[in-house]
Design an enzyme around this catalytic site. Structure first.
Site, short mmCIF file in Angstrom:
data_model
loop_
_atom_site.label_atom_id
_atom_site.label_comp_id
_atom_site.label_asym_id
_atom_site.label_seq_id
_atom_site.Cartn_x
_atom_site.Cartn_y
_atom_site.Cartn_z
N HIS A 1 0.84 -1.19 0.00
CA HIS A 1 0.00 0.00 0.00
C HIS A 1 0.88 1.25 0.00
O HIS A 1 2.07 1.19 0.34
CB HIS A 1 -0.91 -0.01 1.22
CG HIS A 1 -1.95 -1.08 1.20
ND1 HIS A 1 -2.97 -1.16 2.12
CD2 HIS A 1 -2.13 -2.13 0.36
CE1 HIS A 1 -3.73 -2.20 1.85
NE2 HIS A 1 -3.24 -2.81 0.79
N GLU B 1 1.11 3.73 1.99
CA GLU B 1 1.72 4.04 3.28
C GLU B 1 2.93 3.15 3.56
O GLU B 1 3.94 3.62 4.10
CB GLU B 1 0.71 3.88 4.41
CG GLU B 1 -0.48 4.82 4.33
CD GLU B 1 -1.66 4.20 3.62
OE1 GLU B 1 -2.80 4.55 3.96
OE2 GLU B 1 -1.46 3.37 2.70
#
EC number: 3.5.4.33
Length: 214
Positions: free
Chosen positions: A70, A72
């Protein structure tokens, strides 16, 4: 915008100004557009320390065939590398870092942010299916012993724009999705019913079952 998980006694000096939110979120949205153009879920993320971007990322799940990549997590890896190269204490740096992301962090990413003691997150739209900052679970502010520290969220910046990008992505055909297959063993000769399973994305995404009756 809406403040979530507010702790007035914690790290108020890191509260980003409106101009900072506008500047950094604009760059996060640029990353989300890049993700969309590369066939990824359009999420972009920046991590800012002392007014410097020390980590940035976009979704790389399809590109890497790794469901954990992802935006992040990509940005967090860059932060760890940044600290190693400069011989900085990662814990101290993370405690002074603000994360900007176009979509609410999922439960996995929110847990990682807690462990690294990121104090502030600014995000765009909510993540109604997997959100870890209140939409599904409140990993960001719940009392969870031995899991790092809670963090404050500012939600809703350019939320409608973030939602529209997600809609654009999910309207597209996913080239990584398996082709629909008819399960021959599920055909009932008595009523002629056949069940078709359609995978709409990678294995971690939703499986839709369609029943067709003749």
């Amino acid at each position: 915008m809406q403040e979530v998980g507010v702790d007035p006694e914690k790290n108020d000096f890191l509260q980003p100004s409106d101009s900072e939110v506008q500047t950094w979120m604009a760059k996060a949205f640029d990353m989300a557009v890049e993700a969309l153009e590369n066939g990824e879920v359009p999420v972009g993320c920046l991590m800012v320390y002392n007014n410097e971007i020390i980590g940035k990322g976009r979704n790389e799940v399809n590109e890497t065939k790794n469901a954990t990549r992802h935006a992040e997590m990509v940005a967090l890896d860059q932060v760890l590398d940044w600290c190693r190269l400069r011989e900085k204490d990662c814990k101290e740096v993370c405690e002074q870092t603000v994360l900007y992301v176009t979509v609410e962090p999922c439960i996995m990413c929110a847990a990682a942010l807690r462990l690294l003691r990121i104090p502030f997150v600014v995000y765009g739209c909510k993540n109604e299916r997997f959100g870890g900052c209140g939409s599904v679970l409140d990993v960001s502010s719940d009392h969870l012993p031995h899991t790092g520290t809670s963090f404050k969220c500012i939600a809703g910046y350019r939320a409608e724009e973030a939602v529209e990008m997600l809609k654009t992505f999910y309207k597209q055909e996913n080239p990584n999705a398996p082709k629909p297959k008819v399960r021959k063993d599920s055909i009932n000769p008595q009523d002629g019913a056949a069940v078709i399973q359609v995978m709409r994305g990678p294995p971690d995404e939703e499986t839709e079952t369609i029943a067709h009756l003749s």
